[in-house]
Motif scaffolding. Sequence first.
Motif, mmCIF file in Angstrom:
data_model
loop_
_atom_site.group_PDB
_atom_site.id
_atom_site.type_symbol
_atom_site.label_atom_id
_atom_site.label_comp_id
_atom_site.label_asym_id
_atom_site.label_seq_id
_atom_site.Cartn_x
_atom_site.Cartn_y
_atom_site.Cartn_z
ATOM 1 N N ASP A 14 0.813 -1.221 0.000
ATOM 2 C CA ASP A 14 0.000 0.000 0.000
ATOM 3 C C ASP A 14 0.845 1.269 0.000
ATOM 4 O OD1 ASP A 14 -2.388 -1.343 -0.112
ATOM 5 O OD2 ASP A 14 -2.725 -1.327 2.050
ATOM 6 N N ASN A 15 1.946 1.264 0.784
ATOM 7 C CA ASN A 15 2.684 2.533 0.868
ATOM 8 C C ASN A 15 3.703 2.727 -0.249
ATOM 9 O OD1 ASN A 15 5.083 1.189 1.694
ATOM 10 N ND2 ASN A 15 4.712 1.586 3.867
ATOM 11 N N ILE A 16 4.029 1.676 -1.004
ATOM 12 C CA ILE A 16 4.937 1.896 -2.136
ATOM 13 C C ILE A 16 4.190 1.981 -3.466
ATOM 14 C CG2 ILE A 16 6.813 0.727 -0.917
ATOM 15 C CD1 ILE A 16 6.578 -1.530 -3.030
ATOM 16 N N ARG A 17 2.933 1.555 -3.510
ATOM 17 C CA ARG A 17 2.178 1.582 -4.770
ATOM 18 C C ARG A 17 2.141 2.981 -5.400
ATOM 19 N NH1 ARG A 17 -1.914 -0.732 -3.023
ATOM 20 N NH2 ARG A 17 -1.451 -2.864 -3.703
ATOM 21 N N PRO A 18 1.945 4.059 -4.601
ATOM 22 C CA PRO A 18 1.926 5.390 -5.221
ATOM 23 C C PRO A 18 3.249 5.796 -5.858
ATOM 24 C CG PRO A 18 0.895 5.445 -3.048
ATOM 25 C CD PRO A 18 1.567 4.115 -3.176
ATOM 26 N N LEU A 19 4.340 5.092 -5.532
ATOM 27 C CA LEU A 19 5.645 5.423 -6.099
ATOM 28 C C LEU A 19 5.851 4.811 -7.483
ATOM 29 C CD1 LEU A 19 7.850 4.888 -2.918
ATOM 30 C CD2 LEU A 19 6.888 7.030 -3.782
ATOM 31 N N PHE A 20 5.051 3.807 -7.809
ATOM 32 C CA PHE A 20 5.218 3.132 -9.093
ATOM 33 C C PHE A 20 4.909 4.102 -10.224
ATOM 34 C CE2 PHE A 20 5.832 -0.431 -6.602
ATOM 35 C CZ PHE A 20 6.045 -1.584 -7.341
ATOM 36 N N GLY A 21 5.742 4.063 -11.238
ATOM 37 C CA GLY A 21 5.603 4.983 -12.361
ATOM 38 C C GLY A 21 6.533 6.177 -12.266
ATOM 39 N N LYS A 22 7.092 6.419 -11.074
ATOM 40 C CA LYS A 22 8.055 7.505 -10.913
ATOM 41 C C LYS A 22 9.439 7.018 -11.308
ATOM 42 C CE LYS A 22 5.435 9.662 -7.142
ATOM 43 N NZ LYS A 22 4.964 10.793 -7.953
ATOM 44 N N THR A 23 10.363 7.958 -11.540
ATOM 45 C CA THR A 23 11.732 7.571 -11.857
ATOM 46 C C THR A 23 12.428 7.080 -10.591
ATOM 47 O OG1 THR A 23 12.681 9.748 -11.415
ATOM 48 C CG2 THR A 23 11.809 9.360 -13.631
ATOM 49 N N MET A 24 13.528 6.384 -10.780
ATOM 50 C CA MET A 24 14.273 5.862 -9.634
ATOM 51 C C MET A 24 14.758 6.986 -8.721
ATOM 52 S SD MET A 24 14.106 2.613 -9.951
ATOM 53 C CE MET A 24 12.476 2.915 -10.650
#
Length: 210
Positions: A41-51
């Motif tokens: 849940d807490n890393i899902r919003p990070l998907f799609g961002k650059t490293m």
Amino acid sequence: MKPESLIFDVDGTLWNSVELVAKGWNLALEEAGLPPTCTPDNIRPLFGKTMDEIAAAIFPSLPQEERLKRMASCLNWEDRVMQADPCRIFYPQVRQTLTALAQHYRLFIASNCQRGYIELLLEKGDLGHLITDYDCFGQTGLPKAGTIRLLMARNGITNGVYIGDTQGDLEAAQGAGLPFVWAAYGFGMPETWDEKIDRFSDLAQLFLPA
């Protein structure tokens, strides 16, 4: 909408690797003596961002050099976890739908992921023979719109669409001058879209001849 080429995002569009990624990142945190605080849940919003953006979100208090070193460890552990796993994380009908689409279109992948991640997806899904070319942030160092433009230029794509699931994907498509197909089953809620699919197999109805 009658494109010649279809360009795909990865996470939230072709598969959902959030649980495996969280496992890998937690192993990296534990190796560094830190609490394993990553959850799907807490890393899902990070998907799609650059490293770089993900590193800043996970390690905001660290200097840039140390932040990127920690992120590299996270990605290394992520790769180890996913290499060892069968990765039965593709959305339903992905391979079957891509196989049908490949009879009529050139298929491409453009992502903000690290180098090696798309190769892993192609291997785990036995999709390599269906994809004409691909590129990613780990290779180009560019935001997704720039990566898409490089991919288009390299392959002579003049009439394509981008298929993704987030606001970032919408903005990347717009930045590359492409129509956007929203994968509504994925991770995000873009402000607008040109077409919407509720499941991956809907692409057959959208793009294949009747």
